[in-house]
Scaffold this active site. Structure first.
Site, PDB file in Angstrom:
ATOM      1  N   TYR A 133       2.098  -3.364   3.658  1.00 34.40           N
ATOM      2  CA  TYR A 133       1.184  -3.741   2.583  1.00 34.40           C
ATOM      3  C   TYR A 133       1.674  -3.092   1.297  1.00 34.40           C
ATOM      4  CZ  TYR A 133      -3.159  -4.030  -0.161  1.00 34.40           C
ATOM      5  OH  TYR A 133      -4.096  -4.258  -1.139  1.00 34.40           O
ATOM      6  N   ASP A 192       8.688   1.542  -1.146  1.00 37.25           N
ATOM      7  CA  ASP A 192       7.299   1.727  -1.565  1.00 37.25           C
ATOM      8  C   ASP A 192       6.779   3.031  -0.954  1.00 37.25           C
ATOM      9  OD1 ASP A 192       4.600   1.679  -2.051  1.00 37.25           O
ATOM     10  OD2 ASP A 192       4.259  -0.353  -1.294  1.00 37.25           O
ATOM     11  N   LYS A 212      -1.545   6.926  -5.127  1.00 33.60           N
ATOM     12  CA  LYS A 212      -2.411   7.806  -4.331  1.00 33.60           C
ATOM     13  C   LYS A 212      -2.328   9.280  -4.730  1.00 33.60           C
ATOM     14  CE  LYS A 212      -2.576   4.458  -0.545  1.00 33.60           C
ATOM     15  NZ  LYS A 212      -3.912   3.951  -0.308  1.00 33.60           N
TER      16      LYS A 212
HETATM   17  C1  LIG Z   1       2.227   1.356   0.667  1.00 33.22           C
HETATM   18  C2  LIG Z   1       1.230   0.860  -0.333  1.00 33.22           C
HETATM   19  N1  LIG Z   1       1.664   0.189  -1.413  1.00 33.22           N
HETATM   20  C3  LIG Z   1       0.799  -0.253  -2.349  1.00 33.22           C
HETATM   21  C4  LIG Z   1      -0.548  -0.061  -2.205  1.00 33.22           C
HETATM   22  C5  LIG Z   1      -1.481  -0.576  -3.254  1.00 33.22           C
HETATM   23  O1  LIG Z   1      -2.053   0.491  -3.966  1.00 33.22           O
HETATM   24  P1  LIG Z   1      -3.425   0.302  -4.752  1.00 33.22           P
HETATM   25  O2  LIG Z   1      -4.500   0.147  -3.715  1.00 33.22           O
HETATM   26  O3  LIG Z   1      -3.553   1.562  -5.571  1.00 33.22           O
HETATM   27  O4  LIG Z   1      -3.287  -0.903  -5.604  1.00 33.22           O
HETATM   28  C6  LIG Z   1      -1.041   0.613  -1.090  1.00 33.22           C
HETATM   29  C7  LIG Z   1      -2.481   0.819  -0.912  1.00 33.22           C
HETATM   30  O5  LIG Z   1      -2.967   1.181   0.121  1.00 33.22           O
HETATM   31  C8  LIG Z   1      -0.125   1.096  -0.126  1.00 33.22           C
HETATM   32  O6  LIG Z   1      -0.534   1.749   0.960  1.00 33.22           O
END
Ligand SMILES: Cc1ncc(COP(=O)(O)O)c(C=O)c1O
Length: 454
Positions: free
Chosen positions: A157, A252, A284
């Protein structure tokens, strides 16, 4: 850690959830599903989401006055625990100076310097959410390479970016949503979805489309289908394959960054395997509980970004002075000792959970990357979960029973079988005792669910 002989954890079963239920009903009237992010709604586990009034250290207190040991940590950011005094002090000071100016500020420079010092990026651009970070990184990769295709992995995700919402983990896995209406076919036409940890599928995709692939994006160590560690050498293979074909490797680290080490997953195996991503995304933890995220990478790639280069990207609240102050305070407090503590407490909870489930006869697999871990309620005989197909085969009915039994005993787990259990530096012996004491009853509740009951 000491386990008290006759622990009496506070139970929500004996407390009313009336105030939460009343707020949920009001929320339903004005907000779709009553929540501002889908997994909070408890759809996968049923029941009433707890509306939280306040939080301190490893605890949440809901509007009915029940205290829970928190294993969600705001889905990752609260590395130091809730309401850390030094972070609060820094934030109070920052708020006193005003909350947003729309001009450059000192804290955003200092946060960027901290990120550049800790991670393998030459330059970084601050944004407000992980979704913005990955969306911008993909745009930059496309702008830099002049190509359109993007490879992602099933179960990973990367936020709710149109082109990346194909077979995604997190809330989409929880709610069994393969994709989503509203995303134009043209947006996902440029996305190639591959099974995770599958070098053969990767090779085949590059054999056919290699000269049209702008980027491969992966979670550095996936946590959104539960924790599925990369097979040894898999990230390195992604980096090498991208380099051979002129594509960019986007790692990511929105979840793993500053969570598993002072830098992120890269810090765990980068030096060993000798690979380096072209672009990385963060979020985060680096926001210290405020909306802040970032993407960064190679200087020559970042130079293509506006206003230096032609690839446009912007944000009214990007680098917000309060958010960057909170993030900076958090990162400066996240020392090696903090990570050592996190590794230890995560191991205690992981092993105690596994022991309780084994004792109750519940088949399961626990997997971890540093202090990030999750529990899969698998079929008998399964020893490893390597990809989304295996993660999706788990017995969510058993998780549901386990979740509610923990909640009733005052332990707040993520309300989904596909999420990481997050600990913090504030989880001490008292908090661990309460978790460990709750596990046997929860394991028995899971055991009482027949395997077929999903
Ligand atoms: C690996 C990863 N990338 C991107 C995101 C998206 O972040 P946000 O919820 O701050 O938009 C998340 C959110 O859980 C994530 O776990």
């Amino acid at each position: 850690m000491t386990v008290s002989p006759d622990p009496v954890p506070p139970t929500s079963a004996t407390r009313s959830t009336a105030a939460s239920a009343a707020l949920f009903a009001r929320a339903h009237a004005v907000t779709p599903g009553g929540v501002n992010s889908p997994v909070r709604a408890f759809n996968a586990v049923g029941g009433t989401p707890r509306f939280v009034e306040r939080a301190h250290g490893p605890y949440l207190v809901d509007v009915d006055g029940t205290e829970y040991v928190d294993l969600v940590g705001s889905w990752g950011p609260m590395l130091l625990g809730h309401a850390h005094p030094a972070v609060l002090e820094a934030v109070h000071e920052a708020v006193g100076r005003g909350t947003s100016y729309g001009t450059p500020t000192r804290p955003e420079v200092e946060l960027a310097e901290e990120i550049v010092a800790r991670t393998p990026v030459d330059q970084v651009r601050l944004v407000s959410s992980g979704t913005e970070a990955t969306m911008s990184a993909i745009r930059l990769a496309r702008g830099f390479t002049g190509r359109e295709l993007v490879v992602k992995f099933a179960g990973c995700y990367h936020g709710h970016v149109d082109s990346l919402l194909a077979q995604a983990g997190s809330g989409l896995a929880t709610l069994s949503v393969p994709g989503t209406p509203g995303v134009p076919a043209a947006s996902t036409a440029g996305t190639i979805v591959l099974p995770y940890n599958d070098p053969v599928a990767l090779e085949a995709a590059f054999a056919v489309h290699g000269d049209r692939i702008a980027a491969v994006i992966t979670e550095a160590a996936p946590g959104n289908m539960g924790v599925v560690p990369p097979a040894p050498g898999f990230n390195q293979l992604l980096a090498q394959t991208c380099a051979q074909h002129g594509a960019l490797f986007v790692s990511d680290e929105v979840m793993t960054g500053f969570r598993v080490t002072r830098s992120g997953h890269w810090g765990l195996d980068g030096a060993v395997e000798g690979w380096r991503p072209d672009l990385l995304t963060f979020g985060k933890v680096m926001g210290g509980g405020f909306p802040a995220a970032a993407f960064g990478g190679r200087a020559d790639v970042m130079a293509r970004l506006s206003p230096e280069g032609p690839v446009y990207q912007a944000g009214t609240l990007a680098g917000n002075p309060v958010a960057t102050t909170a993030g900076l305070a958090t990162l400066r407090l996240a020392t090696d000792e903090v990570y050592a503590h996190l590794d230890k407490v995560a191991q205690v909870v992981r092993e105690a959970t596994s022991a309780a489930l084994a004792e109750a006869g519940v088949p399961h697999v626990t997997q971890h990357v540093g202090n990030m871990f999750s529990v899969f309620f698998t079929d008998e005989g399964v020893t490893e979960v390597r990809d989304f197909a295996a993660a999706s085969a788990q017995h969510t009915g058993r998780f549901r029973a386990f979740f509610h039994a923990m909640l009733e005993q005052g332990v707040y787990l993520p309300p989904s079988a596909f999420e990481v259990w997050f600990l913090s530096a504030a989880h001490d012996d008292r908090a661990l005792d309460r978790i460990v004491a709750a596990l046997p009853a929860a394991a028995r509740a899971a055991a009482a669910v027949r395997p077929g009951e999903r």
